[in-house]
Each structure stands twice: as structure tokens, then as C-alpha cells.
Enzyme design. Structure first.
Site, mmCIF file in Angstrom:
data_model
loop_
_atom_site.group_PDB
_atom_site.id
_atom_site.type_symbol
_atom_site.label_atom_id
_atom_site.label_comp_id
_atom_site.label_asym_id
_atom_site.label_seq_id
_atom_site.Cartn_x
_atom_site.Cartn_y
_atom_site.Cartn_z
ATOM 1 N N CYS A 136 0.833 -1.208 0.000
ATOM 2 C CA CYS A 136 0.000 0.000 0.000
ATOM 3 C C CYS A 136 0.866 1.255 0.000
ATOM 4 O O CYS A 136 1.340 1.696 1.053
ATOM 5 C CB CYS A 136 -0.913 -0.014 1.228
ATOM 6 S SG CYS A 136 -1.979 1.424 1.337
ATOM 7 N N CYS A 139 -0.514 4.177 1.978
ATOM 8 C CA CYS A 139 -0.356 4.041 3.439
ATOM 9 C C CYS A 139 1.101 4.289 3.843
ATOM 10 O O CYS A 139 1.372 4.963 4.819
ATOM 11 C CB CYS A 139 -0.707 2.637 3.931
ATOM 12 S SG CYS A 139 -2.162 1.895 3.218
ATOM 13 N N ASP A 140 2.018 3.706 3.098
ATOM 14 C CA ASP A 140 3.411 3.630 3.580
ATOM 15 C C ASP A 140 4.408 4.478 2.799
ATOM 16 O O ASP A 140 5.560 4.600 3.217
ATOM 17 C CB ASP A 140 3.887 2.158 3.499
ATOM 18 C CG ASP A 140 3.041 1.234 4.365
ATOM 19 O OD1 ASP A 140 2.500 1.725 5.376
ATOM 20 O OD2 ASP A 140 2.916 0.054 4.035
#
Ligand code: NAP
Length: 312
Positions: A136, A139-140
């Protein structure tokens, strides 16, 4: 006289969508059971810091947020049971949700079973998950600012997320097993024109290595057989995603990729059965979307139960 079901609502899956549903159904005074096969929290349990969920300007740990979701749902009376659902018998007014060990009955069912990213299945992938291996970018990606990262896959997800990463990282090297991308032409064009993108064709990542966190990948060229070690700080894997849907096949209409088809009220083809989060068609696969879906499904379930003459 119809048999009275044990619950008003049974929710399959205690991820963000399922727990958001449960907060709403219990606050609507519906007797609610959430059934989870692994651990309450779902995919956010595997996300270190969540920085894109509104309300947490300093970010929040995924497991901590999962625990908040669970506490909030159980505080209003949601029950959580653990087990794997294998089948649905939901055509009648009393819906039967069939688990490996137990059958649960309800007036309405919310499917929030989520999905799983396909794994490469190579050495180092599991070991470095959350320490350089990610599924992701949104997200990261922020953890890889100004670093060199590798993206694996040639579909829309690989290019979309790879392009997102170019805004943060120093370079993106995309490793693809063929010499042609599957992704839509517009994404291909953007990637080809982006100076931060380079492509390694006809190649697969066959190992991920590091020392505490990822520092290199082993890449095999499928045409020549040659294996090269490439320095990288992160490996983002996008080789497809599969919804968890075995238990609903043949009962709930699915799209070609296996997601439950729903309308904007999260209604499936079966009255009284709703789907929310990553398992439903056209999901953005973001935490906020899953929560929103869960709420929409809960409101639809409430309306179904209060409006339906069949279930009284
Ligand atoms: P996908 O379209 O199935 O693409 C998966 C990619 O991974 C393919 O290029 C495939 O290679 C490669 N791959 C599969 N298994 C592999 C393996 N074992 N080793 C190496 N490479 C492997 O999956 P996706 O990109 O996750 O997209 C899924 C769905 O979501 C699609 O319908 C997509 O359109 C949609 N989506 C859309 C957007 C967008 O429109 N912005 C963004 C994300 C997702 P081959 O090409 O050789 O098969």
C-alpha cells in the site's frame, strides 16, 4: 410462524468496514454479532502508522486504531465471535450464516470479509513485511521519502501506486514479468513520461534481502536467466488482490474479479444482504472508504429490518 433469528444483524468480518457497521447497528439497538476468522481490525493490523485517516494529525498505529474500533463496537453491545464462514443460506426472511463449527441466524447480513493482496511468495517477503515490503503506497509511501524503491507488477495498481510514489521518493523501478504492461494506456503514458520511473522488463523479483529493513532485491531476467542484485529501500507489491468470497459464491452476484456487486446503498442482489469495504465492487480500498461503506450498509440493514414485513 417464522422462526425468530438469534440476531438482528450478523456481520461477516471485523475489519474497519465490519466494526463501523457494528457501531451503527448497535446504536440503532439492533442485536449484532460480528464474526471474524483471524483478529479484529483486519488489514489495518498490518499497517504500522496510519497517517491518512482523518482525525489523527499525528498519525496512529494500525493496531491501536483497530483496538479503538473494536472497543467502540463492543461498548455499544456488539458481540464478536471467532470462526470461518463457509456458506450462506440467505434467501428467506431468516438468514443463515454457516460457519465451520456453528450456524448463526439473523434478519440481515452485512458481508465485510475484505480481501487479501496476492503475495509473491519469495524469500524475504514475509520477513520484511512492514520493514520495507508494502502492499500500500498510499499508506506507507511517506516512509520512503527520497529513497529508491521497487514496484512489482504491471497492472493499474502497480502504475497508479508507483506514480503516487514518484511524488515522494527519489526513484521508482518497476519490475514486470513481461515486456508489455497490463495497465490502462493513460497510466502507462504517465509512467513512461515520468523521469523518476524506470522499467525492468521480462523480470521477476525472486528474493528480498536486508539487514533489519530491506536493502536489496534479487531480480531474475526470464529471457536470459541472469540474476542481478539491485539496491532498494522498499518493495511495493501489486500483483493483484483477491476478495475473500468463497462462502458467498453462487449466492451473491460477483463482478468478474470476485467482488460482491452492490448499489450505492450497499445492497447486494439478495434482499437483506449487504456488502461493505474491500470485498465490494469498485472499492477504493482505503480505510476511510471501508468505514463509510460499513456505515451505509448498517443504515441500509436498519431500514430493511424496520421496513420489511417478512422479518417481523
Ligand atoms: P491486475 O490488473 O490483475 O494486475 C496484476 C499484475 O501483476 C499484472 O501485470 C500481472 O502480470 C502481475 N502479476 C500477477 N502475478 C504475478 C506474479 N506471480 N509475479 C509477477 N507478476 C505478477 O491487478 P491490479 O493492478 O491489482 O488491479 C486489480 C483491479 O483493480 C483491476 O481491475 C484494475 O483495473 C483495478 N484498479 C484500477 C486502478 C485505477 O484505475 N487507477 C487502480 C488500482 C486497481 P501480467 O500482466 O503478466 O499478467
Amino acid at each position: 410462524m417464522t422462526m425468530q433469528p438469534e440476531y438482528d444483524v450478523v456481520i461477516i468480518g471485523a475489519g474497519a468496514a465490519g466494526l463501523a457497521s457494528a457501531i451503527y447497528t448497535t446504536r440503532a439497538m439492533l442485536k449484532t454479532l460480528v464474526i471474524e476468522r483471524q483478529a479484529a481490525g483486519g488489514q489495518i493490523l498490518y499497517t504500522g502508522d496510519i497517517e491518512n485517516y482523518p482525525g489523527f494529525p499525528n498519525g496512529i498505529g494500525g493496531p491501536e486504531l483497530a483496538s479503538h474500533f473494536e472497543k467502540q463496537a463492543t461498548k455499544f453491545g456488539a458481540e464478536i465471535a471467532y470462526g470461518t464462514i463457509v456458506k450462506l443460506d440467505v434467501g428467506g426472511a431468516v438468514k443463515r450464516v454457516i460457519g465451520e463449527e456453528k450456524v448463526y441466524t439473523a434478519k440481515a447480513v452485512i458481508i465485510a470479509s475484505g480481501g487479501e493482496h496476492n503475495k509473491l511468495g519469495v524469500p524475504g517477503e514475509e520477513e520484511y513485511a512492514g520493514r520495507g515490503v508494502s502492499y500500500c503506497a498510499t499508506c506507507d509511501g511517506n516512509f520512503f521519502r527520497n529513497m529508491d524503491v521497487t514496484v512489482v507488477g504491471g497492472g493499474d495498481a502497480a502504475l497508479d501506486e508507483g506514480l503516487y510514489l514518484t511524488r515522494l521518493v527519489k526513484s521508482v523501478t518497476l519490475v514486470h514479468r513481461r515486456d508489455e504492461l497490463r495497465a490502462s494506456k493513460i497510466l502507462q503514458q504517465r509512467a513512461f513520461e515520468n523521469p523518476k520511473f524506470t522499467f525492468v522488463w521480462n523480470s521477476v523479483v525472486e528474493g528480498i534481502e536486508g539487514n533489519g529493513s530491506v536493502d536489496k532485491v534479487r531480480v531474475r531476467n526470464l529471457k536470459t536467466g541472469e540474476v542481478a542484485e539491485r539496491d532498494t529501500s522498499g518493495v511495493f507489491i501489486y500483483i493483484g488482490f483477491h476478495p475473500i468470497n468463497d462462502f458467498m459464491r453462487g449466492v451473491i452476484d460477483l463482478d468478474p474479479a470476485g467482488h460482491a456487486k452492490v448499489n450505492l446503498e450497499m445492497k447486494t442482489n439478495v434482499p437483506g444482504v449487504f456488502a461493505a469495504g474491500d470485498v465490494r465492487t469498485f472499492s477504493e480500498r482505503q480505510l476511510g472508504n471501508a468505514v463509510g461503506d460499513g456505515i451505509a450498509a448498517a443504515i441500509s440493514a436498519y431500514k430493511y429490518i424496520t421496513d420489511s414485513k417478512d422479518v417481523h
